[in-house]
Design an enzyme around this catalytic site. Structure first.
Site, PDB file in Angstrom:
ATOM      1  CG  HIS A  38       6.595   2.654  -6.414  1.00  0.00           C
ATOM      2  ND1 HIS A  38       6.751   2.472  -5.059  1.00  0.00           N
ATOM      3  CD2 HIS A  38       7.199   1.585  -6.995  1.00  0.00           C
ATOM      4  CE1 HIS A  38       7.427   1.360  -4.831  1.00  0.00           C
ATOM      5  NE2 HIS A  38       7.712   0.803  -5.992  1.00  0.00           N
ATOM      6  CD  GLU A 106       5.885  -3.278  -4.391  1.00  0.00           C
ATOM      7  OE1 GLU A 106       5.211  -2.336  -4.866  1.00  0.00           O
ATOM      8  OE2 GLU A 106       6.821  -3.809  -5.005  1.00  0.00           O
TER       9      GLU A 106
END
Length: 317
Positions: A38, A106
């Site tokens: 991430h 995402e």
């Protein structure tokens, strides 16, 4: 017989903590490691987001377990040629114990350079082309590629493992699962969904590695564990496509009121009942998964590993 691994959460823990958790996981009897990739945490309460490739370098020296990213998006924030170099180096440093888990990503992590965030069908097209580029680079040969989404000119990886890095594709619906069956060496999902496993295998995935994972919150006080999950990982229970399209941690925080403690308690394993933990993991094995990963939410890490070493792992199939 499935293998059981530990899920390292880069969104929640600092690099040194992740390395220590990996050591404890190996000592407790876990057989593999997943690690998230991430740029941002899901919310401010999680509070971390180290660069995964640096952490993998440390893990390669700290443990002897297989390591896989769960998952890397090789399409927007990082060009697939750069991801290929990172993955090849990780495989060399781990003596071939590294697998590259990839997904369509995402907006939370991928929009940071100001690029447009494409719709899902375009993201899957980009992912398929990215996998093709990376496979060619893993050969160690010079690659030039002029595709719909990526250009590569005269690129060659000089540091490559003896065997190409396996690429496992993440999927949460029929289209992504179909892509995984066409181009993946394996399949990753977070649900113990037997029909999806069957779709992957019958669609071309064959005997490819199928991996799944879940997060739990071990603790003697179940109510406190539920509160910990709601504070740190309520994003897990948000419906629809919000996880893919919301751009910042603050947007996820605004949706906290949608997730109640009751929802957490009904959908997340919390507390210290071994049977509940066993049931959550055996649901994956019953659905035909080859590897099942579990991650502990919150600070009770040592207690979790002691609990799994003595009460849970010995009872798994």
């Amino acid at each position: 017989m499935p293998e059981y691994g530990y899920f390292l959460a880069c969104e929640e823990f600092a690099p040194a903590d992740l390395v220590e958790q990996a050591r404890m996981a190996e000592q407790a009897g876990f057989q593999a490691l997943w690690i998230s990739d991430h740029y941002h945490p899901w919310n401010g309460a999680q509070g971390q987001s180290p660069f995964v490739w640096s952490v993998i370098g440390a893990l390669s020296e700290a443990v002897s377990l297989p390591i896989e990213t769960a998952v890397t998006c090789p399409t927007v924030r990082m060009h697939p040629a750069v991801v290929a170099q990172a993955a090849a180096t990780a495989a060399v440093m781990t003596n071939g114990r590294f697998r590259l888990g990839v997904g369509s990503g995402e907006a939370l992590n991928e929009h940071i350079l100001g690029d447009a965030w494409p719709p899902a069908n375009v993201r899957l097209e980009m992912l398929e082309e990215a996998v093709q580029v990376m496979r060619r680079l893993f050969t160690g040969e010079e690659v030039s590629h002029y595709g719909a989404h990526y250009t590569v000119e005269n690129a060659r990886l000089y540091t490559v493992p003896d065997e190409p890095v396996p690429i496992d594709v993440s999927g949460f619906g029929p289209k992504a699962t179909s892509l995984a069956s066409r181009v993946g060496d394996g399949f990753i999902t977070m649900m113990p969904d037997e029909p999806m496993v069957e779709q992957f295998r019958k669609g071309g995935g064959g005997a490819g590695l199928v991996s799944g994972g879940t997060k739990v919150c071990y603790g003697a006080d179940r109510a406190e564990a539920v509160r910990t999950v709601r504070r740190l990982w309520s994003n897990q229970l948000l419906p629809g496509e919000m996880a893919q399209i919301l751009p910042t941690p603050s947007h996820f925080e605004q949706l906290d009121p949608l997730v109640s403690e009751e929802m957490v308690g009904e959908n997340t394993v919390c507390g210290d009942d071994p049977d509940e933990h066993l049931a959550a993991l055996t649901a994956f094995s019953d659905a035909g998964f080859d590897r099942v990963y579990v991650g502990q939410i919150g600070p009770e890490q040592r207690g979790f590993f002691d609990f799994y070493r003595t009460k849970v792992l010995p009872g798994l199939p």
